[in-house]
Design a protein around this motif. Structure first.
Motif, mmCIF file in Angstrom:
data_model
loop_
_atom_site.group_PDB
_atom_site.id
_atom_site.type_symbol
_atom_site.label_atom_id
_atom_site.label_comp_id
_atom_site.label_asym_id
_atom_site.label_seq_id
_atom_site.Cartn_x
_atom_site.Cartn_y
_atom_site.Cartn_z
ATOM 1 N N THR A 269 4.913 9.883 -7.401
ATOM 2 C CA THR A 269 5.985 10.063 -8.390
ATOM 3 C C THR A 269 5.427 10.216 -9.806
ATOM 4 O O THR A 269 5.946 11.010 -10.596
ATOM 5 N N LEU A 270 4.378 9.488 -10.128
ATOM 6 C CA LEU A 270 3.762 9.629 -11.454
ATOM 7 C C LEU A 270 3.158 11.012 -11.627
ATOM 8 O O LEU A 270 3.170 11.578 -12.727
ATOM 9 N N GLY A 271 2.626 11.567 -10.532
ATOM 10 C CA GLY A 271 2.121 12.932 -10.598
ATOM 11 C C GLY A 271 3.236 13.945 -10.778
ATOM 12 O O GLY A 271 3.087 14.926 -11.524
ATOM 13 N N LEU A 272 4.375 13.710 -10.117
ATOM 14 C CA LEU A 272 5.509 14.628 -10.256
ATOM 15 C C LEU A 272 6.063 14.629 -11.676
ATOM 16 O O LEU A 272 6.581 15.655 -12.151
ATOM 17 N N ASP B 284 10.395 4.198 -10.406
ATOM 18 C CA ASP B 284 9.209 3.609 -11.028
ATOM 19 C C ASP B 284 9.477 2.175 -11.453
ATOM 20 O O ASP B 284 8.653 1.285 -11.237
ATOM 21 N N ARG B 285 10.659 1.929 -12.052
ATOM 22 C CA ARG B 285 10.985 0.563 -12.486
ATOM 23 C C ARG B 285 11.135 -0.380 -11.293
ATOM 24 O O ARG B 285 10.726 -1.546 -11.357
ATOM 25 N N ILE B 286 11.734 0.116 -10.211
ATOM 26 C CA ILE B 286 11.893 -0.730 -9.022
ATOM 27 C C ILE B 286 10.534 -1.104 -8.437
ATOM 28 O O ILE B 286 10.283 -2.259 -8.071
ATOM 29 N N ILE B 287 9.631 -0.117 -8.368
ATOM 30 C CA ILE B 287 8.298 -0.380 -7.818
ATOM 31 C C ILE B 287 7.544 -1.376 -8.689
ATOM 32 O O ILE B 287 6.889 -2.299 -8.182
ATOM 33 N N VAL C 236 0.975 5.223 -25.821
ATOM 34 C CA VAL C 236 -0.190 5.866 -25.217
ATOM 35 C C VAL C 236 -0.548 5.218 -23.891
ATOM 36 O O VAL C 236 -1.166 5.848 -23.017
ATOM 37 N N LEU C 237 -0.137 3.960 -23.689
ATOM 38 C CA LEU C 237 -0.468 3.260 -22.455
ATOM 39 C C LEU C 237 0.351 3.745 -21.261
ATOM 40 O O LEU C 237 0.045 3.391 -20.124
ATOM 41 N N ARG C 238 1.392 4.553 -21.520
ATOM 42 C CA ARG C 238 2.161 5.097 -20.399
ATOM 43 C C ARG C 238 1.273 5.942 -19.506
ATOM 44 O O ARG C 238 1.477 6.008 -18.287
ATOM 45 N N ALA C 239 0.296 6.612 -20.125
ATOM 46 C CA ALA C 239 -0.610 7.431 -19.320
ATOM 47 C C ALA C 239 -1.465 6.578 -18.397
ATOM 48 O O ALA C 239 -1.956 7.065 -17.374
ATOM 49 N N LEU C 240 -1.631 5.282 -18.729
ATOM 50 C CA LEU C 240 -2.450 4.394 -17.912
ATOM 51 C C LEU C 240 -1.695 3.847 -16.705
ATOM 52 O O LEU C 240 -2.268 3.102 -15.915
ATOM 53 N N ARG C 241 -0.409 4.204 -16.558
ATOM 54 C CA ARG C 241 0.334 3.724 -15.404
ATOM 55 C C ARG C 241 -0.273 4.219 -14.090
ATOM 56 O O ARG C 241 -0.126 3.587 -13.053
ATOM 57 N N ILE C 242 -0.957 5.354 -14.158
ATOM 58 C CA ILE C 242 -1.537 5.916 -12.939
ATOM 59 C C ILE C 242 -2.647 5.029 -12.397
ATOM 60 O O ILE C 242 -3.045 5.168 -11.225
ATOM 61 N N MET D 221 0.831 -1.202 0.000
ATOM 62 C CA MET D 221 0.000 0.000 0.000
ATOM 63 C C MET D 221 0.868 1.256 0.000
ATOM 64 O O MET D 221 0.584 2.226 -0.715
ATOM 65 N N THR D 222 1.953 1.246 0.777
ATOM 66 C CA THR D 222 2.872 2.391 0.805
ATOM 67 C C THR D 222 3.515 2.606 -0.559
ATOM 68 O O THR D 222 3.650 3.743 -1.036
ATOM 69 N N LEU D 223 3.917 1.509 -1.216
ATOM 70 C CA LEU D 223 4.507 1.624 -2.550
ATOM 71 C C LEU D 223 3.515 2.195 -3.555
ATOM 72 O O LEU D 223 3.884 3.002 -4.419
ATOM 73 N N ILE D 224 2.258 1.792 -3.457
ATOM 74 C CA ILE D 224 1.238 2.297 -4.383
ATOM 75 C C ILE D 224 1.068 3.801 -4.211
ATOM 76 O O ILE D 224 1.016 4.557 -5.193
ATOM 77 N N VAL D 225 0.979 4.253 -2.966
ATOM 78 C CA VAL D 225 0.824 5.687 -2.709
ATOM 79 C C VAL D 225 2.051 6.452 -3.190
ATOM 80 O O VAL D 225 1.938 7.492 -3.853
ATOM 81 N N PHE D 226 3.249 5.939 -2.877
ATOM 82 C CA PHE D 226 4.484 6.599 -3.309
ATOM 83 C C PHE D 226 4.575 6.657 -4.827
ATOM 84 O O PHE D 226 4.966 7.676 -5.411
ATOM 85 N N ASN D 227 4.200 5.560 -5.489
ATOM 86 C CA ASN D 227 4.249 5.523 -6.939
ATOM 87 C C ASN D 227 3.257 6.496 -7.563
ATOM 88 O O ASN D 227 3.554 7.129 -8.586
ATOM 89 N N ALA D 228 2.081 6.628 -6.960
ATOM 90 C CA ALA D 228 1.106 7.591 -7.463
ATOM 91 C C ALA D 228 1.656 9.015 -7.362
ATOM 92 O O ALA D 228 1.441 9.849 -8.262
#
Length: 280
Positions: free
Chosen positions: A26-29, A47-50, A95-101, A17-24
């Motif tokens: 970083t994707l916003g940044l 991002d790759r590590i997560i 285009v799927l990069r935007a779906l990483r969020i 859960m912590t990784l998901i929040v952190f990744n969200a």
């Protein structure tokens, strides 16, 4: 600790859960136009590590649960999100990069409270289908009427069926409906306020409240189902405890009889003496 106990432990769940929040975050940044080294190098690396951790998590679940992994809809959801995450970022998949969020939505699968809300919403979909049919019929009838009434005087808003439906959707949201839609029409049709007020009452105040009622009822039903499941589990534990106590009593009586026989006493006489003591 076994692999199954590890992936089902609260510590592992909280870590994911912590990784998901952190990744969200970083994707916003990454949406900011910043060219710092940590921004262009460290964020993609993190991002790759997560993503690697998420892949390992899915593989561990596949190893532990095997075919039972695919019996859970939330596992399918997690698997789909991870597959989207590991697709190449070049060519037709860019285009799927935007779906990483959408990884942020994995919070639904790791947080039980959020999962219950989503499950309740999914259970409400069949009931909402009937309400949507009623709302769609109201929109169609109202759009046809508005086109017939106002197309000649206000063609920019009600020139066609589609334009009328869009204008009525703005009226239903109550966002600027008076100044942008109703007042320009009332310059030519002073009675038009009656049409718009009736439409607002039937859609915004009546039909949309039905959506809320269905969702609330589904949430309550989900809550009651959980309570019934907990009560059933408590009843099963209580019955099991009673059975164990009865078995212990039988075993104690058997051991008492064996001890008395080993001491040369008559078990039946001892029981009779105990009954006599109780009567006195």
């Amino acid at each position: 600790m076994g692999v199954k106990a590890f992936i089902e432990s609260s510590r592992f769940r909280n870590f994911i859960m912590t990784l998901i929040v952190f990744n969200a975050i970083t994707l916003g940044l990454e949406t900011y136009p910043y060219e710092g080294a940590w921004f262009t190098t460290w964020l993609p690396m993190a991002d790759r590590i997560i993503v690697g951790v998420f892949v390992v998590e899915i593989l561990l679940k596949l190893i532990v649960y095997r075919h039972r992994f695919f019996l859970n809809g939330w596992n399918w959801f997690d698997l789909t999100v991870i597959i989207i995450s590991i697709l190449p970022a070049a060519g037709g998949f860019s285009v799927l990069r935007a779906l990483r969020i959408v990884r942020a939505f994995r919070l639904f699968s790791v947080m039980p409270d959020l999962r219950k809300v989503v499950e309740a919403l999914l259970r409400a979909i069949p009931g909402m289908g009937a309400v949507m049919a009623v709302l769609g019929l109201m929109f169609y009838v109202s759009a046809v009427m508005a086109t017939k009434f106002f197309s000649e005087t206000n063609p920019e808003r009600f020139g066609s069926l589609g334009e009328s439906a869009f204008a009525l959707f703005q009226v239903m949201t109550l966002e600027g409906w008076a100044t942008d839609v109703a007042l320009p029409v009332m310059e030519f049709h002073p009675w038009a306020w009656i049409f718009f007020l009736v439409f607002i009452v039937l859609t915004s105040f009546a039909v949309l409240n039905l959506f809320i009622a269905i969702i609330v009822d589904s949430l309550q039903a989900k809550h009651f189902d959980d309570e019934e499941a907990r009560d059933a589990e408590a009843d099963a534990d209580r019955d099991k405890l009673h059975a164990e106590i009865s078995g212990m009593r039988v075993e104690i009586n058997r051991l008492t009889a064996l001890v008395q026989r080993s001491l040369g006493e008559d078990p039946s006489a001892s029981i009779a003496e105990k009954d006599a003591d109780k009567s006195e």
